[in-house]
Design a protein around this motif. Structure first.
Motif, PDB file in Angstrom:
ATOM      1  N   HIS A  71      11.702   3.612  -6.195  1.00 25.28           N
ATOM      2  CA  HIS A  71      10.933   4.873  -6.442  1.00 25.28           C
ATOM      3  C   HIS A  71      10.095   4.946  -5.162  1.00 25.28           C
ATOM      4  N   LEU A  72      10.366   6.275  -4.176  1.00 30.16           N
ATOM      5  CA  LEU A  72       9.382   6.450  -2.814  1.00 30.16           C
ATOM      6  C   LEU A  72       8.520   7.625  -3.378  1.00 30.16           C
ATOM      7  N   PRO A  73       7.135   7.439  -3.244  1.00 33.33           N
ATOM      8  CA  PRO A  73       6.305   8.358  -3.682  1.00 33.33           C
ATOM      9  C   PRO A  73       6.176   9.433  -2.417  1.00 33.33           C
ATOM     10  N   ALA A  74       5.678  10.663  -2.840  1.00 41.80           N
ATOM     11  CA  ALA A  74       5.337  11.459  -1.641  1.00 41.80           C
ATOM     12  C   ALA A  74       4.322  10.967  -0.801  1.00 41.80           C
ATOM     13  N   ARG A  75       4.426  11.539   0.571  1.00 51.16           N
ATOM     14  CA  ARG A  75       3.593  10.837   1.389  1.00 51.16           C
ATOM     15  C   ARG A  75       2.399  11.839   1.418  1.00 51.16           C
ATOM     16  N   GLY A  76       2.459  13.079   1.344  1.00 54.22           N
ATOM     17  CA  GLY A  76       1.237  13.783   1.074  1.00 54.22           C
ATOM     18  C   GLY A  76       1.080  14.672   2.441  1.00 54.22           C
ATOM     19  N   ARG A  78       0.811  -1.354  -0.052  1.00 51.43           N
ATOM     20  CA  ARG A  78       0.093  -0.031  -0.100  1.00 51.43           C
ATOM     21  C   ARG A  78       0.882   1.100   0.055  1.00 51.43           C
ATOM     22  N   SER A  79       2.172   0.999   0.274  1.00 52.27           N
ATOM     23  CA  SER A  79       3.043   2.220   0.489  1.00 52.27           C
ATOM     24  C   SER A  79       3.431   3.121  -1.055  1.00 52.27           C
ATOM     25  N   GLY A  80       3.127   2.252  -2.003  1.00 52.90           N
ATOM     26  CA  GLY A  80       3.487   2.937  -3.231  1.00 52.90           C
ATOM     27  C   GLY A  80       4.883   2.616  -3.567  1.00 52.90           C
ATOM     28  N   ILE A  81       5.750   2.060  -2.898  1.00 53.64           N
ATOM     29  CA  ILE A  81       7.132   2.098  -3.213  1.00 53.64           C
ATOM     30  C   ILE A  81       7.166   1.080  -4.593  1.00 53.64           C
ATOM     31  N   THR A  82       7.948   1.471  -5.554  1.00 60.86           N
ATOM     32  CA  THR A  82       8.038   0.461  -6.846  1.00 60.86           C
ATOM     33  C   THR A  82       9.635   0.308  -7.005  1.00 60.86           C
ATOM     34  N   ALA A 114      11.386  10.301  -3.531  1.00 59.55           N
ATOM     35  CA  ALA A 114      12.771   9.881  -3.552  1.00 59.55           C
ATOM     36  C   ALA A 114      12.916   8.830  -4.552  1.00 59.55           C
ATOM     37  N   ARG A 115      14.355   8.831  -5.091  1.00 61.35           N
ATOM     38  CA  ARG A 115      14.577   7.716  -5.855  1.00 61.35           C
ATOM     39  C   ARG A 115      15.856   7.456  -5.587  1.00 61.35           C
ATOM     40  N   LEU A 116      16.213   5.845  -5.125  1.00 60.56           N
ATOM     41  CA  LEU A 116      17.517   5.284  -4.925  1.00 60.56           C
ATOM     42  C   LEU A 116      17.810   4.269  -6.234  1.00 60.56           C
ATOM     43  N   ASP A 117      18.793   4.662  -6.815  1.00 60.94           N
ATOM     44  CA  ASP A 117      19.521   3.955  -7.568  1.00 60.94           C
ATOM     45  C   ASP A 117      20.831   3.064  -7.030  1.00 60.94           C
ATOM     46  N   LEU A 118      20.284   1.756  -7.060  1.00 62.89           N
ATOM     47  CA  LEU A 118      21.488   0.928  -6.466  1.00 62.89           C
ATOM     48  C   LEU A 118      22.187   0.100  -7.633  1.00 62.89           C
TER      49      LEU A 118
END
Length: 184
Positions: free
Chosen positions: A28-33, A12-16, A102-106
């Motif tokens: 990808h971490l979406p905005a929390r609002g 449900r967090s929207g993390i992809t 945020a975006r984390l590139d590993l």
């Protein structure tokens, strides 16, 4: 990795998570609002700004109508302006927290973190050799009345980088484990 592959609290967090060219991953971490990410600060900042702004407007109306002198209204104007500014700063910080994504590139050679909000972009790059450890820790409890969890990236010969204080503990644990698994 799809949403179906994420642990159930994170679906449900929207993390992809998606693959990158060259064997890396992009998270990808979406905005929390403003409601989920910073409800208390949004409410407090908005309330304080509206209350003090309203009182300032009433004082100015009385001053312009000649019901008060500048000497009588001076303290109310100065105090109201300061409190309205404080409320505006709190509201601005709530907007920063609520709109940050945020975006984390590993990648095989480095961890790149890009955080974006309405106020701009911050980027960090930590090479594989510099990254000393990853954990979920409590932020400085002396500055807060409560503990706030964050993702802590330990860097060799540099201060630790603490990120994502507005994220849930499940999200932080997932990110820490994902980063650890890529950079062992």
């Amino acid at each position: 990795m799809t949403e179906a592959d994420l642990p159930s609290p994170l679906a449900r967090s929207g993390i992809t998570v998606e693959p990158l060219d060259g064997g890396g991953l992009a998270v990808h971490l979406p905005a929390r609002g403003l409601v989920r990410g910073a409800f208390g600060m949004t409410f407090l900042g908005g309330f304080l700004t509206l209350l003090c702004g309203g009182l300032l407007a009433l004082t100015l109306t009385d001053l312009l109508a000649g019901e008060q002198t500048l000497a009588e209204a001076g303290l109310a104007l100065a105090g109201g302006a300061v409190m309205a500014a404080v409320g505006g700063l709190i509201l601005g910080y709530a907007v920063l927290l609520g709109t940050e994504r945020a975006r984390l590139d590993l990648t095989p050679s480095a961890l790149r973190i890009t955080r974006r909000s309405v106020f701009g972009t911050q980027q960090h790059e930590i090479t594989r050799r510099v990254l000393g450890g990853v954990s979920t820790v409590s932020t400085n409890p002396r500055r807060h009345q409560y503990y706030t969890k964050c993702l802590s990236l330990t860097r060799r010969q540099a201060p630790d980088l603490e990120l994502f204080t507005q994220r849930s503990e499940a999200e932080l644990d997932y990110l820490a484990e994902l980063i650890r698994s890529r950079y062992r």
